[in-house]
Design an enzyme around this catalytic site. Structure first.
Site, PDB file in Angstrom:
ATOM      1  N   ASP A 136      62.905 107.198 -29.035  1.00 59.09           N
ATOM      2  CA  ASP A 136      61.850 107.947 -28.340  1.00 59.09           C
ATOM      3  C   ASP A 136      61.557 107.324 -26.983  1.00 59.09           C
ATOM      4  OD1 ASP A 136      60.053 110.016 -28.027  1.00 59.09           O
ATOM      5  OD2 ASP A 136      58.391 108.936 -28.967  1.00 59.09           O
TER       6      ASP A 136
ATOM      7  N   ILE B  39      42.063 101.946 -27.794  1.00 56.49           N
ATOM      8  CA  ILE B  39      42.778 102.095 -26.524  1.00 56.49           C
ATOM      9  C   ILE B  39      43.926 103.088 -26.608  1.00 56.49           C
ATOM     10  CG2 ILE B  39      42.205  99.793 -25.677  1.00 56.49           C
ATOM     11  CD1 ILE B  39      44.939  98.839 -26.600  1.00 56.49           C
TER      12      ILE B  39
END
Length: 949
Positions: free
Chosen positions: A201, A84
């Site tokens: 991030d 995924i």
């Protein structure tokens, strides 16, 4: 080499092959060796993506691909179902866990060939970082381990969501909705920071949004480059190499872009600021394509040095089509969007993305708190508030009242100017008076709603007081103008709950109307009606009723149906103030019929229907009709006023009480919850209506037996406002109903400490009863002594009654007995000749009994037991039978005493079955009745023993 990895890390973020190739060429410049190395790395991992971001690719293993795991592979307890997501260093699979629970999970594993020491350290850092988190908006870690080949993996919550920017655009979320969602993200990041972890991030693809129970829920993911701020994450603690660029350029802070070793939580604050910028303006301050088109050094310089435009400026500079598209996704007019962002939202965003981190918000929670201040129209901290800015915010929060206040000044100034010019020429020009009065009336329309919503009215009070003095002086010789101005000022004072100041205004209005227009006209009728209603609320005996009756008589003679309807409404109010009873029903029915015929004031019709419904609510045979009227009133108001208007909340509250009494508990609970939601949205935390609506929900839950839910509800209220005496009283009342006496004593003691005023305060009475039931009799007597002393200045008859009742529960002597009996006497005298209530006669009967006037006590108790008043005085009526039993026992009339005791038991059993579900039932009244019953039984036993030979 570090520079190759930097360029590689940035390149694999680019989705388009052509864009990726251009970036690599620009970044490597003339260094052919570097170019070849980076191209080789990128080609080897062409399918780079983001953790849980992109949809699964069809997994095809080529001869050059070193990934060993495929769908169907089992790793530990987990069977891989499908890929995924994939990043530069790891692959993510949806997997199925079979033991000890069966569930779908996400399993992230390092790619074969990428298990260098640094990458393993980075991977383990993410695994450890996530394991430390416990927040609903951070993906949970379930398990961790290593494959047979020794490559580490970890198992985490399967997050089904889309990037926050995509979610907001797909659902056309408004700016306010986007801010609410963003504040969820801030709370999650704050949680990570408190655990000592920096994300480093943060970007849209690492903040996913899904729908849970119909509401959006954010999930912060991919802590793969997280850095510990306070503790080592693993034995292979991740260090940042010199000049290594970690993160996504468009969202990274200047210090992060510079490759600094000194990265702290303010770096995440910067990234949050960029994310907020994009949510508002539709794009980040520096686009990814723009940055990556530059060389490595130039990209660093832009992030460190170039000041981006504010969000509003960026929007204003967009092409018209782009502006329209951005605004459409935020459900706002394109011309309004830049104006909405300009100012405070610009300040907040630009402070979050300050180049100098010392000037940024110092935490994610500080950023969220400033956004919350913006959402509630309070001064934000993104700039140093100047006096003019604070004034502007005050006006925005209280604009109805401030504008009304300014309007009063303008109205008075203009009115005086008009008067000084116009009325010198023609004092009795009615048209002039109507213009002046209508101007003032229009300007004050916002006062009622503003008061209902709890706005600050101090400024308006001061202006009104000065205006009232001025107009009565300046227009003393012009009754046509003065009458209208006094009437308007009176209604405004009434809206402000200043009945004592409204009364003289209405009195003067009546006098001046009579001087200007004669004794029998519609102006006089309406002014008399308002005057009578105020007098009734001020407890002016029967004066209010008489005044309102005169208003009705005059209105009938005038023949104006609308005026007559209003006067009938005032008369109905004067009959039942402050407690609504069926006595007012005939007059309200006539008022409703007249108003429906006139049909010119739907809001007034709604008030009449609500009042009539409330007056019939306690009559079981009329409850269905009462409910129907309340629903009609609610429908009328919903059609006339905004959703956050206080009239709607009041309609819901009254309807909720009716449904509770009628046993329609599901709908009653739903309405009570709607009321509570309304109060949280509109009112300040200590507004009295928040207490009422919270109390209704609490009572519904009590009737449903959800005691823990009620306790949680009231404790949350106390925690939110620990200085609010009423919330402590609710909690004490709850524990009194449950028989938790010590808890009730502690909470009610706090109530009395916070609000020693006895006017309209049940807390002191409840505390007295709880102390007796807890067996703390010395504390009870000391409390009652203070209670009686405080009542010396009380204006409220009911406060006197409660102090007397509390103090006379047990035998009392000396000055306290005299004072308690005096208060009981005052209640009976006030009621004498009008309508004797069970409460008034009970207080008097109990006082006579404690004095030793047993025959008189029996007489007063008999008055109560023979009255038809069975409202929430039911416990008092039961107690009167027990007083008769006590007094007869003292007189040695044992047979009569036992008969009274038996009647009391029968009456109490009959009413207590009803009281269990009665919204107004008071546990303390029943406790007093039961205490007197115990006393009667004990007296009879002792007296019987004493008379035995």
């Amino acid at each position: 080499m570090p520079e190759a990895e930097d360029i590689f890390s940035a390149a694999i973020e680019l989705p388009a092959p052509g864009e990726r190739a251009d970036y690599i060429k620009n970044a490597c410049a003339s260094d052919a060796r570097l170019l070849k190395l980076v191209q080789g790395l990128v080609n080897a991992y062409f399918r780079a993506g983001n953790f849980l971001e992109s949809p699964a690719s069809i997994f095809v293993q080529s001869s050059g691909d070193q990934i060993q795991e495929t769908p169907g592979t089992t790793i530990g307890r987990y069977k891989l179902l499908e890929q995924i997501g994939e990043g530069g260093f790891a692959v993510v699979f949806m997997a199925e866990q079979e033991t000890p629970v069966r569930r779908k999970v996400a399993l992230k594993i390092i790619k074969a060939g990428m298990d260098t020491k640094q990458i393993v350290a980075r991977f383990e850092a993410e695994r450890q970082a996530l394991a430390m988190m416990d927040h609903s908006s951070i993906a949970k870690v379930f398990d961790a381990g290593a494959t047979e080949a020794g490559r580490p993996y970890f198992v985490m919550e399967l997050v089904k969501g889309i990037p926050i920017t995509n979610y907001c655009d797909q659902h056309d979320l408004s700016i306010a909705q986007r801010l609410d969602l963003f504040m969820q993200v801030c709370q999650a990041v704050q949680h990570a920071h408190q655990k000592g972890v920096i994300h480093r991030d943060l970007k849209p693809t690492n903040v996913l949004v899904s729908t849970h129970d119909g509401r959006p829920l954010t999930k912060v993911i991919d802590f793969g480059i997280a850095k510990a701020t306070e503790a080592r994450l693993t034995e292979k603690t991740l260090f940042t190499d010199f000049r290594q660029l970690i993160g996504t350029p468009a969202y990274m802070s200047p210090e992060q872009a510079d490759g600094s070793l000194d990265i702290d939580i303010r770096s995440d604050v910067y990234s949050l600021g960029v994310l907020l910028y994009e949510l508002l303006a539709g794009a980040p301050p520096f686009g990814s394509k723009e940055l990556r088109s530059k060389g490595f050094a130039e990209m660093q310089r832009i992030i460190r040095e170039v000041e981006p435009p504010t969000p509003s400026t960026r929007l204003s500079c967009q092409a018209k089509a782009a502006q329209t598209a951005t605004a459409r996704l935020r459900k706002i007019d394109p011309k309004r969007l830049p104006k909405l962002l300009r100012g405070e939202l610009d300040w907040i965003v630009m402070r979050a993305i300050e180049k100098d981190r010392n000037r940024r918000y110092q935490s994610a929670s500080s950023l969220a708190e400033d956004l919350q201040r913006y959402r509630t129209d309070r001064p934000v901290e993104a700039r140093r508030p100047t006096p003019s800015y604070r004034l502007k915010k005050f006006i925005r929060r209280n604009k109805l009242v401030v504008f009304s206040g300014i309007a009063v000044l303008l109205a008075v100034m203009i009115g005086l100017a008009v008067a000084s010019i116009g009325f010198v020429r023609a004092r009795h020009e009615a048209i002039r008076s109507e213009q002046v009065a209508q101007f003032l009336k229009d300007m004050l329309k916002g006062v009622g709603p503003s008061v209902a919503l709890g706005r600050d009215t101090k400024l308006l009070h001061e202006i009104l007081d000065k205006t009232a003095t001025r107009v009565q002086h300046d227009f003393a010789d012009n009754p046509a103008v003065l009458s209208e101005l006094c009437y308007i000022l009176g209604t405004t004072y009434e809206d402000l709950d200043e009945d004592n100041r409204a009364e003289p205004m209405f009195q003067n209005a009546v006098e001046q109307y009579r001087l200007a227009f004669g004794n029998e006209n519609t102006h006089v009728a309406l002014a008399l009606g308002r005057l009578g209603l105020v007098q009734a609320w001020l407890n002016r005996g029967s004066g209010g009723r008489i005044t309102c009756g005169e208003a009705v008589q005059i209105a009938r003679k005038c023949g104006d149906k609308g005026v007559l309807a209003h006067c009938l409404y005032y008369y109905a109010g004067s009959l039942t103030a402050p407690i609504i009873t069926p006595e007012s029903a005939p007059f309200l029915r006539e008022a409703i019929a007249l108003e429906k015929e006139a049909g010119d004031d739907p809001s007034f019709l709604a008030r009449c229907l609500l009042h009539l419904g409330a007056s019939l609510d306690d009559e079981p045979g009329y409850r269905a009709e009462a409910e129907s009227m309340m629903r009609e009133a609610l429908a009328l108001h919903r059609a006339q006023v905004p959703p956050d208007d206080a009239h709607i909340a009041n309609d819901l509250f009254v309807l909720g009480q009716c449904l509770l009494k009628g046993g329609k508990l599901d709908e009653a609970e739903a309405i009570a919850r709607e009321n509570v939601d309304f109060s949280h949205r509109v009112y300040d935390k200590d507004h009295i209506n928040r207490e009422f609506y919270l109390g209704l929900l609490g009572h519904v839950l009590m009737v449903r037996g959800k005691w823990e839910a009620v306790e949680t509800l009231f404790k949350e209220a106390v925690d939110s406002s620990p200085s609010n005496a009423r919330y402590w009283e609710m909690l004490g009342d709850l524990n009194g109903r449950r028989g938790h006496w010590q808890a009730a004593v502690e909470q009610l003691t706090r109530t009395v400490e916070l609000n020693p005023n006895v006017d309209g305060n049940n807390g002191a009475f409840f505390l007295a009863v709880a102390l007796v039931r807890a067996g703390q009799l010395d504390e009870y007597r000391a409390h009652c002594h203070r209670f009686l002393e405080r009542c010396s200045d009380a204006r409220d008859h009911y406060g006197h009654y409660l102090a007397a009742l509390a103090s006379l529960m047990l035998p009392v002597e000396g000055a306290d007995l005299d004072r308690a009996c005096q208060y009981a006497d005052s209640g009976a005298v006030r009621e004498h000749g009008e309508s004797l209530s069970s409460e008034s006669t009970f207080g008097k009967a109990l006082a006579e009994y404690r004095r030793g006037h047993f025959a008189s006590a029996i007489d007063w108790a008999d008055r109560a037991t023979n009255s038809s008043d069975e409202g929430h005085a039911g416990p008092a009526k039961a107690a009167n039978y027990f007083i008769e039993a006590c007094a007869n026992a003292a007189l040695r009339e044992f047979e009569t005493g036992r008969a009274a005791l038996s009647r009391g038991d029968e009456f109490e059993n009959q009413l207590q079955s009803h009281a269990a579900s009665d919204f107004m039932a008071k546990w303390a009244d029943w406790a007093v009745a039961n205490h007197l019953r115990d006393e009667a039984v004990e007296l009879m036993e002792k007296s019987s023993q004493a008379t035995k030979p």
